[in-house]
Write a protein that holds these residues in place. Structure first.
Motif, PDB file in Angstrom:
ATOM      1  N   TRP A   1       0.814  -1.197   0.000  1.00 22.96           N
ATOM      2  CA  TRP A   1       0.000   0.000   0.000  1.00 22.96           C
ATOM      3  C   TRP A   1       0.863   1.269   0.000  1.00 22.96           C
ATOM      4  O   TRP A   1       0.600   2.240  -0.724  1.00 22.96           O
ATOM      5  CB  TRP A   1      -0.919  -0.004   1.224  1.00 22.96           C
ATOM      6  CG  TRP A   1      -1.957  -1.091   1.151  1.00 22.96           C
ATOM      7  CD1 TRP A   1      -2.416  -1.729   0.071  1.00 22.96           C
ATOM      8  CD2 TRP A   1      -2.626  -1.652   2.273  1.00 22.96           C
ATOM      9  NE1 TRP A   1      -3.356  -2.700   0.378  1.00 22.96           N
ATOM     10  CE2 TRP A   1      -3.506  -2.659   1.783  1.00 22.96           C
ATOM     11  CE3 TRP A   1      -2.608  -1.452   3.671  1.00 22.96           C
ATOM     12  CZ2 TRP A   1      -4.329  -3.437   2.607  1.00 22.96           C
ATOM     13  CZ3 TRP A   1      -3.451  -2.211   4.462  1.00 22.96           C
ATOM     14  CH2 TRP A   1      -4.287  -3.202   3.935  1.00 22.96           C
ATOM     15  N   ASP A   2       1.913   1.228   0.797  1.00 23.39           N
ATOM     16  CA  ASP A   2       2.805   2.405   0.829  1.00 23.39           C
ATOM     17  C   ASP A   2       3.489   2.630  -0.525  1.00 23.39           C
ATOM     18  O   ASP A   2       3.678   3.777  -0.973  1.00 23.39           O
ATOM     19  CB  ASP A   2       3.861   2.226   1.924  1.00 23.39           C
ATOM     20  CG  ASP A   2       3.249   2.318   3.325  1.00 23.39           C
ATOM     21  OD1 ASP A   2       2.109   2.824   3.409  1.00 23.39           O
ATOM     22  OD2 ASP A   2       3.899   1.921   4.296  1.00 23.39           O
TER      23      ASP A   2
ATOM     24  N   ASP B   1       2.237   1.796  -3.477  1.00 20.49           N
ATOM     25  CA  ASP B   1       1.236   2.342  -4.384  1.00 20.49           C
ATOM     26  C   ASP B   1       1.007   3.836  -4.118  1.00 20.49           C
ATOM     27  O   ASP B   1       0.915   4.647  -5.056  1.00 20.49           O
ATOM     28  CB  ASP B   1      -0.087   1.567  -4.227  1.00 20.49           C
ATOM     29  CG  ASP B   1       0.034   0.133  -4.727  1.00 20.49           C
ATOM     30  OD1 ASP B   1       0.986  -0.112  -5.511  1.00 20.49           O
ATOM     31  OD2 ASP B   1      -0.786  -0.707  -4.336  1.00 20.49           O
ATOM     32  N   ILE B   2       0.925   4.172  -2.826  1.00 21.72           N
ATOM     33  CA  ILE B   2       0.746   5.597  -2.497  1.00 21.72           C
ATOM     34  C   ILE B   2       1.948   6.423  -2.975  1.00 21.72           C
ATOM     35  O   ILE B   2       1.795   7.538  -3.505  1.00 21.72           O
ATOM     36  CB  ILE B   2       0.515   5.752  -0.987  1.00 21.72           C
ATOM     37  CG1 ILE B   2      -0.825   5.108  -0.585  1.00 21.72           C
ATOM     38  CG2 ILE B   2       0.538   7.219  -0.584  1.00 21.72           C
ATOM     39  CD1 ILE B   2      -1.026   5.021   0.929  1.00 21.72           C
TER      40      ILE B   2
ATOM     41  N   VAL C   1       1.770   6.845  -6.807  1.00 17.20           N
ATOM     42  CA  VAL C   1       0.740   7.840  -7.148  1.00 17.20           C
ATOM     43  C   VAL C   1       1.237   9.250  -6.867  1.00 17.20           C
ATOM     44  O   VAL C   1       1.027  10.191  -7.651  1.00 17.20           O
ATOM     45  CB  VAL C   1      -0.556   7.547  -6.379  1.00 17.20           C
ATOM     46  CG1 VAL C   1      -1.552   8.693  -6.564  1.00 17.20           C
ATOM     47  CG2 VAL C   1      -1.176   6.236  -6.835  1.00 17.20           C
ATOM     48  N   HIS C   2       1.947   9.405  -5.759  1.00 18.13           N
ATOM     49  CA  HIS C   2       2.503  10.718  -5.411  1.00 18.13           C
ATOM     50  C   HIS C   2       3.532  11.175  -6.446  1.00 18.13           C
ATOM     51  O   HIS C   2       3.549  12.357  -6.859  1.00 18.13           O
ATOM     52  CB  HIS C   2       3.121  10.646  -4.017  1.00 18.13           C
ATOM     53  CG  HIS C   2       3.922  11.848  -3.659  1.00 18.13           C
ATOM     54  ND1 HIS C   2       3.373  13.095  -3.441  1.00 18.13           N
ATOM     55  CD2 HIS C   2       5.288  12.017  -3.519  1.00 18.13           C
ATOM     56  CE1 HIS C   2       4.314  13.966  -3.167  1.00 18.13           C
ATOM     57  NE2 HIS C   2       5.495  13.322  -3.208  1.00 18.13           N
TER      58      HIS C   2
END
Length: 211
Positions: A32-33, A35-36, A39-40
């Motif tokens: 999850w980190d 992916d975040i 995206v950032h």
């Protein structure tokens, strides 16, 4: 005895991951980190700058002088035309042998200010004629005939009271004038004949005669 194959197991890297916030599943938390984070990064790459750091806009009329190019083209056209005319003249001279006919039979000299000079001449002529007319029409103030009569009368009085006749003075003046002319002629002859010895070269002297 059959050898057992050793299977290498991949190391579990998610176990070394240290999340910032607490999580029950470290593996999922890592995914999850990531992916975040991705995206950032995409947002950062797609973000527009707040400060305009692009170079200024280029205006072509500041770098390409159309008027200057036009004048340069006109000048080159004039030079090209003059060169073509000169080349044609040179070719004509080469063909005809260089004969130049610059004689114009029906040529008459013309003046740009001929009319003005004629008007000025007429004006001066009329003024001179008017002045002459006024002079001729003016009666003289002095009477020269009277002066001449008085002069003859005075001459007769002077001859009556003089000791010597009147023609004697004229004879003396003529004699004095002839005397001065004779002295001047003698001086010129003396200057021409009597040359100083310094002016003559040594070779021009006559040889001495022995006795």
């Amino acid at each position: 005895m059959s050898e057992k194959k050793k299977i290498k197991k991949k190391p579990k890297m998610h176990r070394a991951y240290q999340p910032v916030t607490p999580a029950n599943n470290i593996y999922l938390k890592q995914r999850w980190d990531q992916d975040i984070f991705f995206v950032h990064r995409r947002k950062v790459e797609a973000a527009k700058a707040v400060i305009d750091n692009k170079p200024p806009k280029t205006y072509m009329h500041l770098y390409i002088k159309l008027k200057k190019l036009q004048m340069e083209g006109e000048r080159l056209a004039i030079v090209e035309r003059d060169n073509r005319i000169l080349l044609e003249k040179m070719a004509h001279i080469m063909r005809t042998g260089g004969m130049v006919d610059n004689v114009k039979q029906d040529y008459t000299h013309k003046s740009l200010n001929k009319t003005k000079r004629q008007r000025e001449l007429l004006r001066i002529t009329y003024e001179n004629m008017a002045i002459l007319k006024r002079i001729n029409a003016k009666e003289p103030h002095y009477k020269h005939m009277k002066w001449e009569a008085e002069h003859h009368c005075n001459q007769s009085y002077m001859m009556n009271i003089s000791k010597y006749p009147h023609h004697w003075r004229k004879e003396q003046e003529c004699y004095r004038l002839r005397k001065q002319q004779q002295v001047a002629a003698n001086r010129r002859i003396k200057d021409q004949v009597l040359i100083p010895d310094k002016a003559l070269p040594k070779d021009s002297l006559p040889p001495l005669q022995s006795k």
